[in-house]
Write an enzyme that holds these catalytic residues in place. Structure first.
Site, mmCIF file in Angstrom:
data_model
loop_
_atom_site.group_PDB
_atom_site.id
_atom_site.type_symbol
_atom_site.label_atom_id
_atom_site.label_comp_id
_atom_site.label_asym_id
_atom_site.label_seq_id
_atom_site.Cartn_x
_atom_site.Cartn_y
_atom_site.Cartn_z
ATOM 1 C CG ASN A 484 -1.959 1.057 1.184
ATOM 2 O OD1 ASN A 484 -1.738 2.102 0.576
ATOM 3 N ND2 ASN A 484 -3.087 0.816 1.815
ATOM 4 C CG ASP A 485 3.034 2.567 -3.636
ATOM 5 O OD1 ASP A 485 3.988 2.065 -3.037
ATOM 6 O OD2 ASP A 485 2.860 2.468 -4.869
ATOM 7 C CB CYS A 486 -1.628 5.523 0.041
ATOM 8 S SG CYS A 486 -1.593 5.871 -1.709
ATOM 9 C CD GLN A 501 3.858 7.235 -2.737
ATOM 10 O OE1 GLN A 501 3.936 8.153 -3.545
ATOM 11 N NE2 GLN A 501 2.740 6.944 -2.107
#
Ligand code: BGC
Ligand code: NOJ
Length: 813
Positions: A484-486, A501
């Site tokens: 989950n890049d967020c 990121q």
């Protein structure tokens, strides 16, 4: 509401109105040259790199949205009426309209005032050009005099620069015109060794290459002044905006049909062969390319080759079941989307501008899971490319550039799930092919040819990167983000526009990810098995010890009573816990931990999946977390930047729904697994296209969740890991045909109501025709298997290896 229909026989989606709820697109090309084309002929073309070698211009987020493409204007000389077969951009009402998106080609037909025009576009195999066949037919009872005006707007190659550097670019444009061919040669005089050309296979009545002369400074593409006037102006571009337009005038008797073939191509030449004469480009290679498509028979032959090529790719896994929607997803559209993501990664779609991201380390490894059986050789090459961007300590560049194949310094590393995906991708390749030799390939670290190790050693470093980076609870440190890049637990971003990121204001070694723990236990056994296959038993044992330890740690520190926790944050506080006010339960650890088998014996896995069903499920799919974040949390990052219900903030992320499907199959819940599958599989959403809005033949990355105003509305179609994971979930976990190290494993987990189905699977050179029957209507469990009439022990079919066709009977019960 539907806006078209599947034509399964022809492997096409047939759109019957140009006014779809959003442009519904298709991809042309499968090697070096590519095109995106919408159902109204919008889109663009590029060679290899959508940013650096763009042939035609496309304005994203335009008004109207999808303006610019391959436009062919038909003008009737008797009354001056003009229109375009794809409706856009002229938008003149059509008596008939149809768009057929097929595998690697699109055919659009429009009819008006007794004339029908079919515009077929495709990129032939091994060819760096788009071929457009225009068929013009007089459907009336009178003779007609008509003109066709083609239109393509050239991009000055670098798509980013083309949209920004006007002080220079409006003075550099150059073309040549000879016979029926328009050559676009901007910057060829200096450092470029490539040009584009746009040709038609007959004499022309005129041409235009200067946009202003063709369109008119105050006109739009819906009313180009040349088309209004009915006569080309033979303009030669000098700076400003070069375009290509041909005028072809013809007389058609009642019922008469004429076709013509346009080619929009790309030529690259060695420095010493660039010129024919001073300032005159060497046209030989272009003319050779044009010559290949001189006749209709040439086009038909190339189309047939393309069809054979796609049949070959798709033939590796084919199902016959009583469910048309399932058949068309598994046999045609899902594997097709997997191939498109293989080609494009996340670069060029109607949501990705082609100038953004490079290839993702985790994305590319996961994409591989969906296409490895179609093109194992290219999967092999891809794995070696990806591994070469790994660092010595096992961490990896998060992205790399496809042209240079080098890691992207701007994004850097520190996404701590990345290394494990390399194990998963490599294991999938070996299971499919049995090719262990890939493990002995020497692969650089950080693209440095002087510092290499075997691919096996890269895998070992991947595995131990997790072991060497454990946090206070013994769970893996999350780094900048995991899948989950967020979820940015170390970022603490306060500046607008900063990257969530890559801006790490605080480099903590506290924040931990339960998801990575699950992933470690899920892919770790494959690493151990690879060790064993190399005779490294001690290494295998050590790996299994670490995996067992992680399993225990996850149960001890990663379970929250009724579900798995998501993470511990920078302060060591729980994320995804019932103690939190918002974001109490997340989908990712429930899927991944249960896929890994964590908590199955203890009954906790079942609890976790029940919690998912109770708290995260909706009629349009499973949302990412609940409750959504209602405000921005500095310690959580981008996830809380999205309004509730969108993207990672409680959107239905179609990438991780299949993890729940697979998890359900681990517990033997075939009914539930298939229910989750059919909620988000696009063919099942065709009837609600007015809500879903995206193409009903491919997955989108996200569907708005229940907290969003526009619940059920999808975005980001085509380029998403969703394609690969849903393909894995349906073909391997539910239908149960899995490539394994030792052979083809058969382990279905299906709805109890199903009687059975038949799958044809090409595996390591043999073809297996597998008939699964379910006389007792169970959800899971193989009672017996025979191969060519002989019963086998267990449920793994050892490769026969004679290149023949083998009959497999599978009885569940
Ligand atoms: C998106 C993520 C994506 C990331 C890539 C974010 O804005 O929400 O889905 O992974 O960008 O950098
Ligand atoms: C899209 C990114 O490409 C992918 O790497 C990431 O896992 C998902 N978004 C979820 O954030």
């Amino acid at each position: 509401m539907k806006f078209g229909a599947f034509d399964d026989q022809r492997k096409e989606y047939v759109i019957n109105t140009p006014q779809t709820p959003y442009p519904w697109i298709n991809y042309l090309g499968n090697e070096q040259f590519f095109g995106l084309i919408s159902n109204t002929a919008g889109g663009y073309t590029f060679y290899r790199d959508a940013r650096l070698r763009r042939l035609t211009r496309y304005r994203y987020n335009n008004i109207p949205l999808d303006t610019g493409g391959r436009y062919y204007y038909l003008r009737d000389h008797d009354n001056g009426d003009f229109w375009t077969p794809g409706w856009m951009p002229v938008k003149r009402e059509l008596d008939f309209y149809e768009c057929r998106h097929g595998l690697g080609y699109t055919s659009i037909t429009g009819e008006r005032g007794g004339i029908s025009v079919t515009q077929l576009a495709f990129i032939p195999l091994g060819y760096n050009g788009e071929v457009h066949r225009l068929t013009v037919k007089n459907t009336s009872n009178e003779t007609k005099k008509v003109s066709l005006f083609s239109f393509a707007e050239f991009c000055l190659w670098n798509a980013q620069d083309d949209m920004t550097n006007f002080q220079r670019n409006l003075s550099t444009g150059e073309v040549e015109v000879l016979d029926s061919v328009i050559y676009h040669k901007t910057e060829y005089r200096e450092r470029r060794n490539h040009y584009a050309f746009y040709s038609v296979n007959r004499d022309i009545d005129g041409f235009d290459t200067d946009r202003e002369s063709f369109v008119g400074l105050y006109n739009g593409l819906h009313e180009p002044q040349v088309v209004v006037a009915g006569r080309a102006s033979n303009s030669v571009a000098s700076g400003w905006s070069p375009i290509g337009s041909h005028e072809v005038t013809m007389k058609l008797a009642p019922g008469e049909e004429q076709s013509m073939i346009f080619v929009l191509g790309y030529v690259e030449l060695p420095e010493e062969e660039k010129w024919e004469a001073p300032s005159v480009i060497n046209k030989k290679p272009a003319l050779e390319m044009i010559d290949k498509f001189a006749t209709d028979a040439d086009v038909d032959r190339a189309l047939a080759e393309l069809a054979t090529y796609w049949d070959g790719l798709l033939s590796k896994y084919q199902i016959q079941s009583g469910d048309d929607k399932l058949n068309r997803m598994v046999n045609i559209w899902n594997p097709y989307q997997c191939m498109v993501t293989f080609n494009m990664s996340r670069s060029a779609s109607y949501f990705e501008s082609g100038i953004g991201r490079g290839m993702g380390f985790r994305d590319s490894n996961q994409d591989l899971l969906g296409f490895v059986h179609q093109i194992p050789e290219r999967a092999r090459e891809r794995i070696l490319d990806i591994a070469a961007t790994q660092f010595e300590d096992g961490s990896a560049y998060h992205q790399y550039q496809p042209l240079t194949k080098k890691g992207n310094n701007e994004v850097g590393s520190g996404f701590n799930d990345d290394p494990l995906w390399l194990v998963s991708g490599t294991a999938a390749y070996i299971k499919e092919t049995g090719d262990l030799s890939i493990l002995d390939e020497q692969v650089p670290f950080d693209s440095n040819p002087d510092n290499t190790a075997t691919l096996f050693e890269h895998l070992r470093r991947s595995f131990y990167h997790v072991v060497h980076n454990l946090g206070p609870h013994g769970l893996p440190l999350i780094g900048r983000a995991d899948w989950n890049d967020c979820l940015n637990l170390n970022c603490f971003s306060k500046e607008p526009g900063e990257s969530f990121q890559t801006t790490a204001n605080i480099e903590g070694r506290v924040a931990e990810s339960v998801f990575i723990a699950g992933l470690f236990v899920f892919v770790g056994p494959d690493f151990a098995e690879i060790c064993r296959m190399r005779g490294l038993d001690a290494d295998a044992t050590d790996a299994l010890d670490w995996i067992e330890k992680m399993r225990k740690t996850t149960l001890e520190h990663g379970f929250d009573g009724d579900w798995f926790l998501r993470a511990y944050d920078h302060y060591g506080e729980k994320i995804g816990s019932k103690e939190n006010a918002e974001g109490q339960i997340f989908i990712e650890p429930q899927g991944m931990c249960v896929m890994a088998g964590i908590g199955v014996e203890e009954g906790l896995a079942a609890k976790a999946l029940t919690s998912v069903e109770e708290r995260l499920d909706t009629k349009y799919g499973i949302v990412l977390q609940q409750p959504p974040y209602s405000k921005y949390y500095l310690n959580l990052g981008e996830i809380s930047s999205y309004p509730p219900g969108y993207k990672e903030n409680a959107g239905i992320f179609c990438h991780n729904n299949p993890w729940i499907m697979i998890a359900e199959t681990v517990l033997g819940h075939g009914d539930r697994a298939f229910e989750v599958y059919s909620k988000i599989a696009p063919a099942y959403l065709e009837e609600i296209s007015e809500v879903h809005r995206m193409e009903p033949y491919v997955y989108s990355q996200m569907i708005a969740g229940k907290d969003a105003v526009r619940h059920g509305e999808a975005k980001n179609s085509w380029l998403t890991g969703t394609a690969a994971w849903n393909y894995v979930a349906i073909t391997q976990a539910i239908l149960g045909i899995q490539a394994d190290f030792r052979g083809l494993k058969v382990d279905p987990c299906i709805p109890s109501a199903w009687d059975g189905y038949e799958i044809t699977r090409v595996f390591r050179g043999d073809t297996y025709v597998i008939r699964v029957s379910n006389p007792n209507h169970v959800e899971k469990g193989v009672a017996r298997i025979t191969v060519d009439g002989q019963p086998i022990q267990g449920n793994v079919i050892a490769p026969v290896g004679d290149g023949g066709v083998h009959q497999v009977e599978v009885v569940l019960g």
